[in-house]
Design a protein around this motif. Sequence first.
Motif, PDB file in Angstrom:
ATOM      1  N   PHE B  13       0.881  -1.035  -0.094  1.00 50.94           N
ATOM      2  CA  PHE B  13       0.074  -0.092  -0.061  1.00 50.94           C
ATOM      3  C   PHE B  13       0.887   1.275  -0.039  1.00 50.94           C
ATOM      4  O   PHE B  13       1.549   1.503   1.156  1.00 50.94           O
ATOM      5  N   TYR B  16       4.103   1.269   2.037  1.00 53.46           N
ATOM      6  CA  TYR B  16       3.845   0.361   3.179  1.00 53.46           C
ATOM      7  C   TYR B  16       3.801  -1.407   2.592  1.00 53.46           C
ATOM      8  O   TYR B  16       2.963  -1.502   1.809  1.00 53.46           O
ATOM      9  N   GLY B  39      -3.558  -6.266  12.460  1.00 54.37           N
ATOM     10  CA  GLY B  39      -2.701  -5.444  11.518  1.00 54.37           C
ATOM     11  C   GLY B  39      -1.453  -6.287  10.855  1.00 54.37           C
ATOM     12  O   GLY B  39      -0.755  -5.636  10.251  1.00 54.37           O
ATOM     13  N   CYS B  40      -1.771  -7.411  10.869  1.00 58.81           N
ATOM     14  CA  CYS B  40      -0.514  -8.207  10.314  1.00 58.81           C
ATOM     15  C   CYS B  40      -0.826  -8.588   9.094  1.00 58.81           C
ATOM     16  O   CYS B  40       0.051  -9.355   8.374  1.00 58.81           O
ATOM     17  N   GLY B  41      -2.051  -8.494   8.268  1.00 55.81           N
ATOM     18  CA  GLY B  41      -2.078  -8.533   7.066  1.00 55.81           C
ATOM     19  C   GLY B  41      -3.344  -9.710   6.733  1.00 55.81           C
ATOM     20  O   GLY B  41      -3.294 -10.063   5.681  1.00 55.81           O
ATOM     21  N   LYS B  42      -3.929 -10.234   7.918  1.00 53.19           N
ATOM     22  CA  LYS B  42      -4.820 -11.167   7.531  1.00 53.19           C
ATOM     23  C   LYS B  42      -5.896 -10.796   6.704  1.00 53.19           C
ATOM     24  O   LYS B  42      -6.192 -11.675   5.515  1.00 53.19           O
ATOM     25  N   SER B  43      -6.437  -9.739   6.710  1.00 59.91           N
ATOM     26  CA  SER B  43      -7.816  -9.372   6.028  1.00 59.91           C
ATOM     27  C   SER B  43      -7.043  -9.270   4.502  1.00 59.91           C
ATOM     28  O   SER B  43      -7.853  -9.468   3.602  1.00 59.91           O
ATOM     29  N   THR B  44      -6.118  -8.516   4.334  1.00 56.69           N
ATOM     30  CA  THR B  44      -5.511  -8.137   3.240  1.00 56.69           C
ATOM     31  C   THR B  44      -5.303  -9.547   2.390  1.00 56.69           C
ATOM     32  O   THR B  44      -5.683  -9.518   1.126  1.00 56.69           O
TER      33      THR B  44
HETATM   34  N1  LIG Z   1      -6.496   0.034   1.745  1.00 57.99           N
HETATM   35  C1  LIG Z   1      -5.384   0.333   2.453  1.00 57.99           C
HETATM   36  N2  LIG Z   1      -4.655   1.169   2.281  1.00 57.99           N
HETATM   37  C2  LIG Z   1      -3.542   1.449   3.186  1.00 57.99           C
HETATM   38  N3  LIG Z   1      -3.120   0.540   4.107  1.00 57.99           N
HETATM   39  C3  LIG Z   1      -3.930  -0.570   4.342  1.00 57.99           C
HETATM   40  C4  LIG Z   1      -4.978  -0.819   3.528  1.00 57.99           C
HETATM   41  N4  LIG Z   1      -5.515  -1.984   4.013  1.00 57.99           N
HETATM   42  C5  LIG Z   1      -4.840  -2.193   5.124  1.00 57.99           C
HETATM   43  N5  LIG Z   1      -3.816  -1.797   5.083  1.00 57.99           N
HETATM   44  C6  LIG Z   1      -2.571  -1.887   6.325  1.00 57.99           C
HETATM   45  O1  LIG Z   1      -2.181  -3.084   5.844  1.00 57.99           O
HETATM   46  C7  LIG Z   1      -2.171  -3.522   7.214  1.00 57.99           C
HETATM   47  C8  LIG Z   1      -2.769  -5.040   7.416  1.00 57.99           C
HETATM   48  O2  LIG Z   1      -4.178  -4.503   7.420  1.00 57.99           O
HETATM   49  P1  LIG Z   1      -5.074  -5.859   7.448  1.00 57.99           P
HETATM   50  O3  LIG Z   1      -4.920  -7.046   6.642  1.00 57.99           O
HETATM   51  O4  LIG Z   1      -6.648  -5.155   7.399  1.00 57.99           O
HETATM   52  O5  LIG Z   1      -4.864  -6.510   8.915  1.00 57.99           O
HETATM   53  P2  LIG Z   1      -5.540  -7.523   9.811  1.00 57.99           P
HETATM   54  O6  LIG Z   1      -6.655  -7.842   9.224  1.00 57.99           O
HETATM   55  O7  LIG Z   1      -4.745  -8.716  10.079  1.00 57.99           O
HETATM   56  O8  LIG Z   1      -5.850  -6.777  11.340  1.00 57.99           O
HETATM   57  C9  LIG Z   1      -2.257  -2.615   8.409  1.00 57.99           C
HETATM   58  O9  LIG Z   1      -1.224  -1.972   8.809  1.00 57.99           O
HETATM   59  C10 LIG Z   1      -3.295  -1.808   7.380  1.00 57.99           C
HETATM   60  O10 LIG Z   1      -3.080  -0.474   8.236  1.00 57.99           O
END
Ligand SMILES: Nc1ncnc2c1ncn2[C@@H]1O[C@H](COP(=O)(O)OP(=O)(O)O)[C@@H](O)[C@H]1O
Lengths: 281, 346
Positions: B13, B16, B39-44
Amino acid sequence: MSARYLPYILILPVTLFLCIFFLYPFVLVAQQAFSTGNGFTLDNFRNVTGHWKFPISLKNTLLLAAAVVPVQVVLALLMATMVSRMKKGRDMVLYIWTIPLGISDLAAGIIWLAIFEQSGFLNSMLSGLGVIDKPANLLTYQNPWIVFVAIALAEIWRATAIMLVILVAGIGLIPREYYEAAEVFGASPWKRFMRITLPLLRPSLSTALVIRVILAFEVFAVVQAIGGTLFPVLMSETFNYQFELLNGGAAAAIALIILAISIGFTVMILRLLRVPKGATI
Amino acid sequence: MAEIQIKNVAKQFGEYQALHDINLTIADQEFMVLLGASGCGKSTLLRIICGLETATTGEVWIGGRRVDHLAPKDRGISMVFQNYAVFPHLTVFENIGFGLRMQKMSNDEVKRRVERTATLMHIEQLLQRYSGELSGGQRQRVAVARALAMEPDVILMDEPLSNLDALLRMEMRAELKGVLAESKTTAIYVTHDQVEAMSMADRISVMHEGKIVQAASPIEVYRNPAAEFVASFIGNPPMNFLNATPAGDGKWSVAGNVVDGPRANGPLQFAIRPEDMQLSDAGLTATAKVVEPLGAHLLVTCELDGKMFRAVLDSDLTVNPGDALTLAPQADRVRWFDPGTTLAVA
Ligand SMILES: Nc1ncnc2c1ncn2[C@@H]1O[C@H](COP(=O)(O)OP(=O)(O)O)[C@@H](O)[C@H]1O
Ligand SMILES: [Mg+2]
């Protein structure tokens, strides 16, 4: 002081203000409309609706609303959707699109008059390009449709933004997760707009429509500037009765008729866009 | 057949780096849990698999088909969202049938499938209600039913139980596991709750700072953590760590004791789970600081070698703060980590 009465005490000043400056004048106007000096009568209404210009001005007003409001709804929805998808410069675009809101309706009418009149931009451009031989007067009784189109254009230009700002706020309230769910379950962008945005926008849409439709029935200055006497509308008739014919009773009667039409349409819009019982939007 | 393969997936991102070179294979009908702190990237990662996000590099394959260029609807997946995303303007029936309607399925077929999944999720009496008239747990059931009604190859769930209260969560956990096993779909389940992960998963992928640290069965992750992070993240209370210095061939000095260990160049970290120790005559000598009788057992927090050290002991014992305890680690449960790489040393 009991907490039970506190809300009522707090709204008392506003209520008083409204009673004095809205309800009381309204009662006076109603009184004026329903009397000709000796007791209750419907003479004013008979008088006004019997006049040959009444059906024309009623038809013109409704026609203008019917032409302008749907176009504005579609335009405002389109613009609101576009703005909501922008990541950068969104505020800038919104400010630019809402500039016409800051201009008075008379000024807006004059701007569009300057475009359409004999020595206006449109004529200069057309003759400059050689499309027409010499500048012609477009806004005459021989061209009622051009007058109508000019007025409609001015109205659309002037008052779309008021719907736009309401709809942009409404779209902003719809959680992104709904769109993602719809996308995952196979809704195309068009389907998402029809099945998610539109239904969830119903409260904002009905607010925007009510405001816009009421404004459409009160249209006056733009029509006056562009059409003058060529395009009578209900509001210009009210003006004529009050200030040309000095007939306050008749003016009050037309004002009440406009009010009745506005209330009628408001009720209709609220009904039409009602959220089903139990659904929380 | 819907095996999922994630090949060299990375996501950035802006500046980042949210995901670093993820490689993961999930077998057909497997229940895979992505576990990690917020914040470890699971949802991503989940969103990349489902197509709501595109990977910066890498490939996603589902059922032997490369899908990362396809729209979500063409991937054979469905999803349960964290906040349910149950449409508020539609009835429960229309919510469950939403995806089916989008596929232009006949009314009869929609009705049949909606009623079947609603019965499966025990919400058949709620079909005419709106989301606003449901409790959190019922809304959760609607979200699951909507995903199941699609009869997908793969079902993705992003912290689906995190908004429920503890009791309901435990109940739904068991039910969800049963329903998913029944439906024979491959499942990826995201959570930050290790108990949820341990109890539901066929395999757990532990994520940390955009990387998968370990992917293994729950018991393997618990018994043989691949890295210090896994050891301290999984297990409540977490694993104990002590500094170990070399004391000859395969011998290590730990808090004044000499213990058998791996043949390696030191120093190392000695690690033991709190429940893998017993009171004994010989062993590690610790001073009890806090004693918590938890009913089933006794949790004693001690000080040892200047560090916090926890032991889970028999609830029949009487221990008072200030007591000196001699704790004998169960030899086959001792694990060793390299403090440089933080990885496990055999
Ligand atoms: N659309 C986005 N733009 C910028 N940063 C993002 C976006 N989505 C997620 N992030 C960042 O990527 C990291 C992982 O997010 P996420 O996958 O939501 O974590 P989790 O689901 O493990 O809590 C976080 O630090 C978040 O801030
Ligand atoms: Mg998340």
